[in-house]
Scaffold this motif. Sequence first.
Motif, PDB file in Angstrom:
ATOM      1  N   GLY A 278      -6.441  16.338 -12.901  1.00  0.00           N
ATOM      2  CA  GLY A 278      -7.375  15.245 -12.625  1.00  0.00           C
ATOM      3  C   GLY A 278      -6.690  13.900 -12.700  1.00  0.00           C
ATOM      4  N   ARG A 279      -5.840  13.704 -13.714  1.00  0.00           N
ATOM      5  CA  ARG A 279      -5.091  12.444 -13.835  1.00  0.00           C
ATOM      6  C   ARG A 279      -4.108  12.284 -12.684  1.00  0.00           C
ATOM      7  N   ILE A 280      -3.452  13.362 -12.295  1.00  0.00           N
ATOM      8  CA  ILE A 280      -2.476  13.286 -11.206  1.00  0.00           C
ATOM      9  C   ILE A 280      -3.171  12.973  -9.883  1.00  0.00           C
ATOM     10  N   LEU A 281      -4.334  13.568  -9.654  1.00  0.00           N
ATOM     11  CA  LEU A 281      -5.092  13.251  -8.439  1.00  0.00           C
ATOM     12  C   LEU A 281      -5.548  11.789  -8.455  1.00  0.00           C
ATOM     13  N   LEU A 282      -5.902  11.279  -9.623  1.00  0.00           N
ATOM     14  CA  LEU A 282      -6.270   9.865  -9.727  1.00  0.00           C
ATOM     15  C   LEU A 282      -5.080   8.979  -9.375  1.00  0.00           C
ATOM     16  N   ASN A 283      -3.899   9.323  -9.901  1.00  0.00           N
ATOM     17  CA  ASN A 283      -2.697   8.558  -9.561  1.00  0.00           C
ATOM     18  C   ASN A 283      -2.462   8.536  -8.056  1.00  0.00           C
ATOM     19  N   THR A 284      -2.572   9.696  -7.432  1.00  0.00           N
ATOM     20  CA  THR A 284      -2.313   9.802  -5.997  1.00  0.00           C
ATOM     21  C   THR A 284      -3.336   9.008  -5.193  1.00  0.00           C
ATOM     22  N   THR A 285      -4.584   9.041  -5.618  1.00  0.00           N
ATOM     23  CA  THR A 285      -5.628   8.275  -4.923  1.00  0.00           C
ATOM     24  C   THR A 285      -5.365   6.779  -5.022  1.00  0.00           C
ATOM     25  N   VAL A 286      -5.010   6.312  -6.214  1.00  0.00           N
ATOM     26  CA  VAL A 286      -4.707   4.886  -6.394  1.00  0.00           C
ATOM     27  C   VAL A 286      -3.524   4.479  -5.523  1.00  0.00           C
ATOM     28  N   VAL A 287      -2.480   5.290  -5.520  1.00  0.00           N
ATOM     29  CA  VAL A 287      -1.282   4.982  -4.733  1.00  0.00           C
ATOM     30  C   VAL A 287      -1.607   4.964  -3.243  1.00  0.00           C
ATOM     31  N   ALA A 288      -2.321   5.978  -2.755  1.00  0.00           N
ATOM     32  CA  ALA A 288      -2.631   6.057  -1.327  1.00  0.00           C
ATOM     33  C   ALA A 288      -3.517   4.895  -0.891  1.00  0.00           C
ATOM     34  N   LEU A 289      -4.540   4.569  -1.690  1.00  0.00           N
ATOM     35  CA  LEU A 289      -5.430   3.456  -1.343  1.00  0.00           C
ATOM     36  C   LEU A 289      -4.690   2.123  -1.384  1.00  0.00           C
ATOM     37  N   ALA A 290      -3.854   1.926  -2.405  1.00  0.00           N
ATOM     38  CA  ALA A 290      -3.123   0.669  -2.515  1.00  0.00           C
ATOM     39  C   ALA A 290      -2.161   0.488  -1.343  1.00  0.00           C
ATOM     40  N   ILE A 291      -1.462   1.552  -0.973  1.00  0.00           N
ATOM     41  CA  ILE A 291      -0.537   1.470   0.158  1.00  0.00           C
ATOM     42  C   ILE A 291      -1.295   1.196   1.458  1.00  0.00           C
ATOM     43  N   ALA A 292      -2.408   1.890   1.667  1.00  0.00           N
ATOM     44  CA  ALA A 292      -3.177   1.705   2.901  1.00  0.00           C
ATOM     45  C   ALA A 292      -3.732   0.288   2.998  1.00  0.00           C
ATOM     46  N   VAL A 293      -4.380  -0.171   1.934  1.00  0.00           N
ATOM     47  CA  VAL A 293      -4.957  -1.524   1.948  1.00  0.00           C
ATOM     48  C   VAL A 293      -3.861  -2.574   2.029  1.00  0.00           C
ATOM     49  N   GLY A 294      -2.772  -2.371   1.293  1.00  0.00           N
ATOM     50  CA  GLY A 294      -1.677  -3.333   1.325  1.00  0.00           C
ATOM     51  C   GLY A 294      -1.021  -3.436   2.691  1.00  0.00           C
ATOM     52  N   LYS A 295      -0.744  -2.299   3.315  1.00  0.00           N
ATOM     53  CA  LYS A 295      -0.138  -2.303   4.641  1.00  0.00           C
ATOM     54  C   LYS A 295      -1.027  -3.030   5.652  1.00  0.00           C
ATOM     55  N   ILE A 296      -2.318  -2.715   5.633  1.00  0.00           N
ATOM     56  CA  ILE A 296      -3.234  -3.321   6.598  1.00  0.00           C
ATOM     57  C   ILE A 296      -3.349  -4.821   6.366  1.00  0.00           C
ATOM     58  N   THR A 297      -3.477  -5.241   5.102  1.00  0.00           N
ATOM     59  CA  THR A 297      -3.644  -6.664   4.793  1.00  0.00           C
ATOM     60  C   THR A 297      -2.402  -7.462   5.184  1.00  0.00           C
ATOM     61  N   ILE A 298      -1.231  -6.996   4.766  1.00  0.00           N
ATOM     62  CA  ILE A 298       0.003  -7.725   5.070  1.00  0.00           C
ATOM     63  C   ILE A 298       0.266  -7.751   6.574  1.00  0.00           C
ATOM     64  N   SER A 299       0.069  -6.628   7.242  1.00  0.00           N
ATOM     65  CA  SER A 299       0.327  -6.556   8.685  1.00  0.00           C
ATOM     66  C   SER A 299      -0.654  -7.413   9.465  1.00  0.00           C
ATOM     67  N   LEU A 300      -1.915  -7.401   9.050  1.00  0.00           N
ATOM     68  CA  LEU A 300      -2.930  -8.201   9.737  1.00  0.00           C
ATOM     69  C   LEU A 300      -2.615  -9.686   9.629  1.00  0.00           C
ATOM     70  N   LEU A 301      -2.282 -10.143   8.436  1.00  0.00           N
ATOM     71  CA  LEU A 301      -1.996 -11.567   8.237  1.00  0.00           C
ATOM     72  C   LEU A 301      -0.709 -11.980   8.942  1.00  0.00           C
ATOM     73  N   SER A 302       0.321 -11.134   8.892  1.00  0.00           N
ATOM     74  CA  SER A 302       1.574 -11.501   9.562  1.00  0.00           C
ATOM     75  C   SER A 302       1.401 -11.543  11.074  1.00  0.00           C
ATOM     76  N   ALA A 303       0.681 -10.573  11.646  1.00  0.00           N
ATOM     77  CA  ALA A 303       0.428 -10.583  13.087  1.00  0.00           C
ATOM     78  C   ALA A 303      -0.426 -11.783  13.482  1.00  0.00           C
ATOM     79  N   TYR A 304      -1.396 -12.128  12.650  1.00  0.00           N
ATOM     80  CA  TYR A 304      -2.259 -13.289  12.908  1.00  0.00           C
ATOM     81  C   TYR A 304      -1.430 -14.565  12.956  1.00  0.00           C
TER      82      TYR A 304
END
Length: 282
Positions: A75-101
Amino acid sequence: MIENRPFGRLVAHFILIVGIVLVAFPIYYTFIASTYPTQAILSPPLPLLPGDQFLQNYSDALFGGARSVGSVSMGRILLNTTVVALAIAVGKITISLLSAYAIVFFRFPLRMVFFWMIFVTLMLPVEVRIVPTYQVIVDLGLIDTYAGLTVPLMASATATFLFRQFFLTVPDELVEAARIDGAGPLRFLRDILLPLSKTNIAALFVITFIYGWTQYLWPLLITNDNSMNTIIIALRKMISFTDADTQWNLVMATTILAILPPVVVVVAMQRWFVKGLIESEK
């Protein structure tokens, strides 16, 4: 006019069914194995119907820390993976969106030079820059932290390029109308570009979430504490060099648990994902 060819449709459906079986059967077989004890798995042939250890195996996989990875529950390992996947997804989209803008809608010196510098990084994946990136993370004291697991993977030249190409299709008349209405840069981004980009954002979210969920090399290097492991690392640590020492029922149950979140994300967002790949809404 599309011709009615029953034989052609039959062949097409047959090929599709064969493809589905080839893709789905290993997953089904893994699920079947996750419902049996290890002894049954090591004594083939394994039945094709579920066994009676479903609840026990999945309970042990989720909450049986001592039987999982270094006394850390899945359960803890799945929580770690969820946090990592969400952070990477949101971070990639936010940084890429602002840089392209910034590249498309702002005029500043060396604008295209910066864009091509970003684009060239496509030739430098994590595996190529792994040593200097690891050294930076060590110097910053980010080993065994969520920041160390996610921040180096957030930049994305591909997402920046896709957002830039989409923003270039926004009509100049729309930009001029927003300027006449008194919309500043942030308001233009929030009220016009973000709604127009929602399908692109959804498609990129699905891709980057799965990318973050399936990371192996970077989490392997950046984590020493078992409590910070991600699901792929945990699966590798659960498998011993000898079959007799590996609890294959828990490995199979953990594999199914690892597959479920990406499947849920794809199923929940498949309509937006397809629209983001094939349509350009304006």
